[in-house]
Design a protein around this motif. Sequence first.
Motif, PDB file in Angstrom:
ATOM      1  N   SER A  89       0.836  -1.209   0.000  1.00 51.53           N
ATOM      2  CA  SER A  89       0.000   0.000   0.000  1.00 51.53           C
ATOM      3  C   SER A  89       0.869   1.257   0.000  1.00 51.53           C
ATOM      4  CB  SER A  89      -0.919   0.024   1.218  1.00 51.53           C
ATOM      5  OG  SER A  89      -1.801  -1.068   1.189  1.00 51.53           O
ATOM      6  N   HIS A 100      -7.138   5.351  -6.646  1.00 54.92           N
ATOM      7  CA  HIS A 100      -6.704   3.945  -6.610  1.00 54.92           C
ATOM      8  C   HIS A 100      -5.690   3.723  -5.479  1.00 54.92           C
ATOM      9  CE1 HIS A 100      -5.427  -0.011  -7.910  1.00 54.92           C
ATOM     10  NE2 HIS A 100      -4.182   0.428  -7.965  1.00 54.92           N
ATOM     11  N   ALA A 101      -4.855   4.711  -5.219  1.00 55.12           N
ATOM     12  CA  ALA A 101      -3.860   4.618  -4.149  1.00 55.12           C
ATOM     13  C   ALA A 101      -4.474   4.941  -2.784  1.00 55.12           C
ATOM     14  CB  ALA A 101      -2.696   5.560  -4.436  1.00 55.12           C
ATOM     15  N   THR A 133       2.274   1.760  -3.484  1.00 54.32           N
ATOM     16  CA  THR A 133       1.232   2.271  -4.379  1.00 54.32           C
ATOM     17  C   THR A 133       1.011   3.763  -4.144  1.00 54.32           C
ATOM     18  OG1 THR A 133       0.152   0.110  -4.440  1.00 54.32           O
ATOM     19  CG2 THR A 133      -1.186   2.006  -5.085  1.00 54.32           C
ATOM     20  N   ALA A 134       0.958   4.173  -2.881  1.00 55.61           N
ATOM     21  CA  ALA A 134       0.752   5.584  -2.557  1.00 55.61           C
ATOM     22  C   ALA A 134       1.941   6.432  -3.012  1.00 55.61           C
ATOM     23  CB  ALA A 134       0.526   5.747  -1.054  1.00 55.61           C
ATOM     24  N   ALA A 190       1.954   6.834  -6.741  1.00 59.70           N
ATOM     25  CA  ALA A 190       0.939   7.798  -7.183  1.00 59.70           C
ATOM     26  C   ALA A 190       1.421   9.230  -6.974  1.00 59.70           C
ATOM     27  CB  ALA A 190      -0.370   7.569  -6.434  1.00 59.70           C
ATOM     28  N   GLU A 201      -5.785   7.771 -10.419  1.00 61.07           N
ATOM     29  CA  GLU A 201      -4.576   7.188  -9.839  1.00 61.07           C
ATOM     30  C   GLU A 201      -4.490   7.470  -8.337  1.00 61.07           C
ATOM     31  OE1 GLU A 201      -2.078   5.209 -11.309  1.00 61.07           O
ATOM     32  OE2 GLU A 201      -3.654   5.071 -12.823  1.00 61.07           O
TER      33      GLU A 201
END
Length: 122
Positions: free
Chosen positions: A5, A58-59, A8-9, A12, A55
């Motif tokens: 996670s 999603h993050a 991903t963050a 982004a 995006e």
Amino acid sequence: METKSAITALAALAQESRLAIFRLLVAVGPEGLAASKIAEELEVPSSSLSFHLKELSHADLIVARQDGRFIIYSANFSAMNDLIGFLTESCCGGNPCGPSASPRSATKKSVPKSAAKSVVKA
């Protein structure tokens, strides 16, 4: 926060427009902004803005809510704080610390040039 996670963050946020959008939404607070206001403020074309908002969403860095005919976007402060916590969980060896403990806030002691030169020679 799990590592996946966090990655991903961070991915982004690793783009200029998305970082600017996120920082703007953090600045305006929980009330958020409509996409048209974000586009206007940052001068981002609406076609690319929707991609960037997707995006960030999603993050899990932003949340969207319907307000009449508008979609209002706001920063997900919980996710932001989780990311900050993930990045700093081992700060200072797990001991309590804060901005005052950072090297940047410490006053630099001047080192005489002669002492600096002798250290370099050694």
